[in-house]
Design a protein around this motif. Sequence first.
Motif, PDB file in Angstrom:
ATOM      1  N   THR A   1     -26.129  -4.316  46.786  1.00  0.00           N
ATOM      2  CA  THR A   1     -26.681  -2.984  46.530  1.00  0.00           C
ATOM      3  C   THR A   1     -27.569  -2.542  47.684  1.00  0.00           C
ATOM      4  O   THR A   1     -27.503  -1.389  48.135  1.00  0.00           O
ATOM      5  CB  THR A   1     -27.489  -2.984  45.219  1.00  0.00           C
ATOM      6  N   LEU A   2     -28.375  -3.466  48.192  1.00  0.00           N
ATOM      7  CA  LEU A   2     -29.239  -3.173  49.343  1.00  0.00           C
ATOM      8  C   LEU A   2     -28.411  -2.808  50.565  1.00  0.00           C
ATOM      9  O   LEU A   2     -28.696  -1.812  51.258  1.00  0.00           O
ATOM     10  CB  LEU A   2     -30.116  -4.389  49.647  1.00  0.00           C
ATOM     11  N   ALA A   3     -27.378  -3.592  50.848  1.00  0.00           N
ATOM     12  CA  ALA A   3     -26.564  -3.364  52.054  1.00  0.00           C
ATOM     13  C   ALA A   3     -25.815  -2.042  51.979  1.00  0.00           C
ATOM     14  O   ALA A   3     -25.729  -1.306  52.974  1.00  0.00           O
ATOM     15  CB  ALA A   3     -25.575  -4.516  52.226  1.00  0.00           C
TER      16      ALA A   3
ATOM     17  N   ALA B   1     -26.088 -12.900  40.656  1.00  0.00           N
ATOM     18  CA  ALA B   1     -27.063 -11.819  40.503  1.00  0.00           C
ATOM     19  C   ALA B   1     -27.758 -11.520  41.835  1.00  0.00           C
ATOM     20  O   ALA B   1     -27.998 -10.355  42.180  1.00  0.00           O
ATOM     21  CB  ALA B   1     -28.097 -12.178  39.435  1.00  0.00           C
ATOM     22  N   VAL B   2     -28.069 -12.572  42.595  1.00  0.00           N
ATOM     23  CA  VAL B   2     -28.663 -12.383  43.922  1.00  0.00           C
ATOM     24  C   VAL B   2     -27.686 -11.629  44.824  1.00  0.00           C
ATOM     25  O   VAL B   2     -28.069 -10.704  45.566  1.00  0.00           O
ATOM     26  CB  VAL B   2     -29.038 -13.741  44.554  1.00  0.00           C
ATOM     27  N   ALA B   3     -26.417 -12.011  44.764  1.00  0.00           N
ATOM     28  CA  ALA B   3     -25.394 -11.349  45.581  1.00  0.00           C
ATOM     29  C   ALA B   3     -25.288  -9.871  45.231  1.00  0.00           C
ATOM     30  O   ALA B   3     -25.121  -9.019  46.114  1.00  0.00           O
ATOM     31  CB  ALA B   3     -24.044 -12.036  45.392  1.00  0.00           C
TER      32      ALA B   3
ATOM     33  N   SER C   1     -21.952  -8.470  53.080  1.00  0.00           N
ATOM     34  CA  SER C   1     -22.730  -8.157  51.881  1.00  0.00           C
ATOM     35  C   SER C   1     -22.276  -6.852  51.242  1.00  0.00           C
ATOM     36  O   SER C   1     -22.400  -6.672  50.033  1.00  0.00           O
ATOM     37  CB  SER C   1     -24.225  -8.093  52.223  1.00  0.00           C
ATOM     38  N   PHE C   2     -21.739  -5.903  52.026  1.00  0.00           N
ATOM     39  CA  PHE C   2     -21.164  -4.692  51.442  1.00  0.00           C
ATOM     40  C   PHE C   2     -19.937  -5.074  50.631  1.00  0.00           C
ATOM     41  O   PHE C   2     -19.763  -4.627  49.492  1.00  0.00           O
ATOM     42  CB  PHE C   2     -20.804  -3.698  52.552  1.00  0.00           C
TER      43      PHE C   2
ATOM     44  N   VAL D   1     -20.698   4.122  45.407  1.00  0.00           N
ATOM     45  CA  VAL D   1     -20.524   2.666  45.503  1.00  0.00           C
ATOM     46  C   VAL D   1     -21.840   1.950  45.203  1.00  0.00           C
ATOM     47  O   VAL D   1     -21.862   0.912  44.539  1.00  0.00           O
ATOM     48  CB  VAL D   1     -20.019   2.262  46.907  1.00  0.00           C
ATOM     49  N   VAL D   2     -22.949   2.501  45.701  1.00  0.00           N
ATOM     50  CA  VAL D   2     -24.253   1.900  45.405  1.00  0.00           C
ATOM     51  C   VAL D   2     -24.467   1.836  43.893  1.00  0.00           C
ATOM     52  O   VAL D   2     -24.895   0.810  43.350  1.00  0.00           O
ATOM     53  CB  VAL D   2     -25.396   2.709  46.066  1.00  0.00           C
TER      54      VAL D   2
END
Length: 515
Positions: A335-337, A328-330, A51-52, A132-133
């Motif tokens: 962003t969360l990861a 968009a979900v990805a 996910s990153f 990166v975030v």
Amino acid sequence: MTGTATSTGTAASGAGTAAAHRDAAELAGFGYRQELHRSMGRYASFAAGFSFISVLTTVFQFFAFGFSFGGAAFFWTWPAVLLGQLLVAACFAELAARYPLSGAIYQWSTRLSNPSFGWFAGWIMVIGQIVVVAAAALALQVVLPAIWSGFQLVGGDPAPTSASGAANAGLLAVVLLALTTVVNLLDNRVMSAVNRIGVTAEIIGAALIVVLLLTHTERGPGVTFHTGGQGGAIGALLVGSFTAAYVLIGFDSAGELSEETRSPRRTAPRTILLALASAGVLGGLLLLGGVLAAPSLTDGRLATEGLSYVLTSTLGDGPGRLLLADVAVAIAVATLAIQTSGSRMLFSMARDGVLPAAAPLAKVSARTGMPTGPALVVGTGAAALCLLNLASPEAFLAIGTTCIAMLYLAYLMVTGPMLLRRIRGTYGTGTGLDETGRPLFSLGRWGLPVNALACLYGAVMTVNLAWPRAAVYDPAGGHWYFQWFTLLFLTVTTGAGAAWLAVRARRTTKGEALR
């Protein structure tokens, strides 16, 4: 039957408790208490790295940029960068088995070199992760307005390179960062569950997009041998490689979350390599499918709208927008990861007392098992960077390339000392055992050549990414600071770090004098 089931459940519970005690004891061997909740299994560890990297997020975000400079031939930069990153990942897999600790880059570099050098590696890495975030959150602009025009809250032009598109990207990014920060404050089981579900959706969506693109091709693969971009073959190799370089980072996240992973010595090395390899294959196929299925390679839209244009034009608005929703979900999960990974780096450095405000940053909630202070710092810092987009469209590219260069430099600050140790014969034999009693992951006799090539690749790519090309960073002219943004940001980051180390050393000296 009931008695048998009860005894089986009791045995499983006992085994789980024994494993937890074993992992906590191994962590204590490094001088740390088990504060983070160790609840992640193999798939969750893989999901952290995948996910990153998030191929859907970054390929959709930077496809247009790579194509605009290298034309269709920029596809070939993908396998070249993937090979280089696999060399780095192989070195990291060895270290993840030896040092299963949060704040992997900081911890590894410190143990391979010295505390000061390791501190700078961690400092550069955590600042790079914050950037990166921000860059990941800005990627929402590439897909949301293409799904529904109502997501364009500012102006009428959704292109990220336009003034209104850049401003809108900043606003959407801030909203997303607020949501991911909330999730990072809840519980690591919630965070892990969101991550696993999101990664599963991303893999399914990416595979479906690949199949649909490759079954709607307009031309043959031979077109990838023609550049047609701004810089010819050399431009395709150097500038076009930014797309692959940006996508194929973050595989070390499985190591970052080692203290939350069960049996990390065995799990993390394998999930680091698996996350990068699977993302590399999927991403390469996405690039190839986009080039082959694009309605036109010469009308200019592929160089400005990227894969969003290919999907909606080739598959129709309905299917195209549905797949963009998956993208968009990805982006949200990526962003969360990345925010989670940056939070763990801050936490790891803070508990060693080497950061300003170390005490609150090192505090872990006993209820949630989450370091709340670092999550807030990373989220707030990324949101502030996103607001730069309100000032100028060039900020989007400047932020993106800066974070890549910083992470590449931090990676080099691990593989470099590792190579020196190998050459000096002080790296060790790596004969330890993992949690299952098997030998730790090791490159064996291939360690030296793989490590040397990883260093060479990392050094070349760091220079390539940081090189102040006006055509890349300031195409409109008049903004010299964007052309030099990466080098300026690196200079400010290292300067601020050096200033803090000087202040800390002075405080330590005064404290010792008072005793």
